[in-house]
Scaffold this motif. Sequence first.
Motif, PDB file in Angstrom:
ATOM      1  N   GLU A 145     -19.045   4.129  24.138  1.00  0.00           N
ATOM      2  CA  GLU A 145     -17.700   3.880  23.735  1.00  0.00           C
ATOM      3  C   GLU A 145     -17.161   5.178  24.367  1.00  0.00           C
ATOM      4  O   GLU A 145     -16.049   5.168  25.323  1.00  0.00           O
ATOM      5  CB  GLU A 145     -17.149   4.102  22.431  1.00  0.00           C
ATOM      6  CG  GLU A 145     -15.816   3.825  22.349  1.00  0.00           C
ATOM      7  CD  GLU A 145     -15.236   4.095  20.983  1.00  0.00           C
ATOM      8  OE1 GLU A 145     -14.278   4.300  20.432  1.00  0.00           O
ATOM      9  OE2 GLU A 145     -16.146   3.769  19.759  1.00  0.00           O
ATOM     10  N   PHE A 146     -17.918   6.325  24.301  1.00  0.00           N
ATOM     11  CA  PHE A 146     -17.144   7.602  25.037  1.00  0.00           C
ATOM     12  C   PHE A 146     -17.193   7.546  26.550  1.00  0.00           C
ATOM     13  O   PHE A 146     -16.333   7.853  27.153  1.00  0.00           O
ATOM     14  CB  PHE A 146     -18.205   8.846  24.510  1.00  0.00           C
ATOM     15  CG  PHE A 146     -18.014   9.258  23.048  1.00  0.00           C
ATOM     16  CD1 PHE A 146     -17.199   8.430  22.376  1.00  0.00           C
ATOM     17  CD2 PHE A 146     -18.532  10.363  22.644  1.00  0.00           C
ATOM     18  CE1 PHE A 146     -17.083   8.797  20.901  1.00  0.00           C
ATOM     19  CE2 PHE A 146     -18.419  10.931  21.159  1.00  0.00           C
ATOM     20  CZ  PHE A 146     -17.838  10.330  20.492  1.00  0.00           C
TER      21      PHE A 146
ATOM     22  N   ARG B 198     -17.375   4.732  28.370  1.00  0.00           N
ATOM     23  CA  ARG B 198     -16.403   3.868  28.799  1.00  0.00           C
ATOM     24  C   ARG B 198     -14.809   4.443  28.768  1.00  0.00           C
ATOM     25  O   ARG B 198     -13.991   3.911  29.627  1.00  0.00           O
ATOM     26  CB  ARG B 198     -16.479   2.675  28.207  1.00  0.00           C
ATOM     27  CG  ARG B 198     -17.913   1.981  28.357  1.00  0.00           C
ATOM     28  CD  ARG B 198     -18.056   0.597  27.598  1.00  0.00           C
ATOM     29  NE  ARG B 198     -19.361   0.187  27.727  1.00  0.00           N
ATOM     30  CZ  ARG B 198     -20.124  -0.450  26.857  1.00  0.00           C
ATOM     31  NH1 ARG B 198     -19.528  -0.607  25.518  1.00  0.00           N
ATOM     32  NH2 ARG B 198     -21.178  -0.933  27.036  1.00  0.00           N
ATOM     33  N   SER B 199     -14.671   5.172  27.906  1.00  0.00           N
ATOM     34  CA  SER B 199     -13.010   5.636  27.513  1.00  0.00           C
ATOM     35  C   SER B 199     -12.685   6.840  28.563  1.00  0.00           C
ATOM     36  O   SER B 199     -11.651   7.165  28.318  1.00  0.00           O
ATOM     37  CB  SER B 199     -13.092   6.001  26.010  1.00  0.00           C
ATOM     38  OG  SER B 199     -13.357   5.006  25.430  1.00  0.00           O
ATOM     39  N   LEU B 200     -13.572   7.238  28.891  1.00  0.00           N
ATOM     40  CA  LEU B 200     -13.435   8.634  29.633  1.00  0.00           C
ATOM     41  C   LEU B 200     -13.856   8.609  31.094  1.00  0.00           C
ATOM     42  O   LEU B 200     -14.846   8.126  31.397  1.00  0.00           O
ATOM     43  CB  LEU B 200     -13.952   9.897  29.002  1.00  0.00           C
ATOM     44  CG  LEU B 200     -13.275  10.190  27.478  1.00  0.00           C
ATOM     45  CD1 LEU B 200     -13.879  11.220  26.664  1.00  0.00           C
ATOM     46  CD2 LEU B 200     -11.819  10.429  27.588  1.00  0.00           C
TER      47      LEU B 200
ATOM     48  N   ARG C 181     -21.821   5.752  19.197  1.00  0.00           N
ATOM     49  CA  ARG C 181     -20.577   5.584  19.886  1.00  0.00           C
ATOM     50  C   ARG C 181     -20.650   6.201  21.309  1.00  0.00           C
ATOM     51  O   ARG C 181     -19.571   6.201  21.949  1.00  0.00           O
ATOM     52  CB  ARG C 181     -19.569   6.172  19.282  1.00  0.00           C
ATOM     53  CG  ARG C 181     -19.254   5.369  17.666  1.00  0.00           C
ATOM     54  CD  ARG C 181     -18.248   5.853  16.782  1.00  0.00           C
ATOM     55  NE  ARG C 181     -16.872   5.228  17.243  1.00  0.00           N
ATOM     56  CZ  ARG C 181     -15.862   5.667  16.958  1.00  0.00           C
ATOM     57  NH1 ARG C 181     -15.664   6.491  15.999  1.00  0.00           N
ATOM     58  NH2 ARG C 181     -14.961   5.009  17.436  1.00  0.00           N
TER      59      ARG C 181
ATOM     60  N   ASN D  21      -6.149   6.725  23.424  1.00  0.00           N
ATOM     61  CA  ASN D  21      -7.491   7.002  23.602  1.00  0.00           C
ATOM     62  C   ASN D  21      -8.209   7.705  22.689  1.00  0.00           C
ATOM     63  O   ASN D  21      -8.052   8.946  22.441  1.00  0.00           O
ATOM     64  CB  ASN D  21      -7.633   7.483  25.001  1.00  0.00           C
ATOM     65  CG  ASN D  21      -9.059   7.566  25.638  1.00  0.00           C
ATOM     66  OD1 ASN D  21     -10.072   7.791  24.472  1.00  0.00           O
ATOM     67  ND2 ASN D  21      -9.400   7.737  26.624  1.00  0.00           N
TER      68      ASN D  21
ATOM     69  N   VAL E 194     -10.994   8.672  21.917  1.00  0.00           N
ATOM     70  CA  VAL E 194     -11.855   9.664  21.906  1.00  0.00           C
ATOM     71  C   VAL E 194     -11.579  10.936  22.714  1.00  0.00           C
ATOM     72  O   VAL E 194     -11.936  11.982  22.424  1.00  0.00           O
ATOM     73  CB  VAL E 194     -13.057   8.868  23.120  1.00  0.00           C
ATOM     74  CG1 VAL E 194     -14.019   9.883  23.595  1.00  0.00           C
ATOM     75  CG2 VAL E 194     -13.547   7.709  22.523  1.00  0.00           C
ATOM     76  N   LYS E 195     -10.519  10.632  23.546  1.00  0.00           N
ATOM     77  CA  LYS E 195      -9.991  11.727  24.134  1.00  0.00           C
ATOM     78  C   LYS E 195      -9.358  12.822  23.091  1.00  0.00           C
ATOM     79  O   LYS E 195      -9.435  13.949  23.055  1.00  0.00           O
ATOM     80  CB  LYS E 195      -8.824  11.405  25.204  1.00  0.00           C
ATOM     81  CG  LYS E 195      -8.422  12.406  25.974  1.00  0.00           C
ATOM     82  CD  LYS E 195      -7.293  12.109  26.918  1.00  0.00           C
ATOM     83  CE  LYS E 195      -7.959  11.255  28.015  1.00  0.00           C
ATOM     84  NZ  LYS E 195      -6.884  10.714  29.119  1.00  0.00           N
TER      85      LYS E 195
ATOM     86  N   ASP F 168      -9.438  15.496  30.645  1.00  0.00           N
ATOM     87  CA  ASP F 168     -10.340  14.423  31.291  1.00  0.00           C
ATOM     88  C   ASP F 168     -10.420  14.262  32.650  1.00  0.00           C
ATOM     89  O   ASP F 168      -9.263  14.038  33.284  1.00  0.00           O
ATOM     90  CB  ASP F 168     -10.226  13.076  30.643  1.00  0.00           C
ATOM     91  CG  ASP F 168     -11.182  11.880  30.890  1.00  0.00           C
ATOM     92  OD1 ASP F 168     -12.466  12.365  31.283  1.00  0.00           O
ATOM     93  OD2 ASP F 168     -10.757  10.567  31.036  1.00  0.00           O
TER      94      ASP F 168
END
Length: 62
Positions: free
Chosen positions: A47-48, A50-52, A44, A9, A11-12, A24
């Motif tokens: 994306e953030f 959706r990723s967290l 982005r 991940n 973003v994390k 998270d």
Amino acid sequence: MKAGKRFLNPVKELLRRYEPEFVDSKDKVVIIDEIQESAEIYNRIREFTRSLESDFIVTGSS
């Protein structure tokens, strides 16, 4: 960090660079201020989110 290393991940991992203790969770809120300063980050945001699990608040003057 070795070149070419991929994270599950990214973003994390990015958030952990700013806050090493970042965890998270649904009760966490990440605030990104002055978003207009970075077109890459602005582009982005989806994306953030959706990723967290954390919520995001984005502010700026644009």
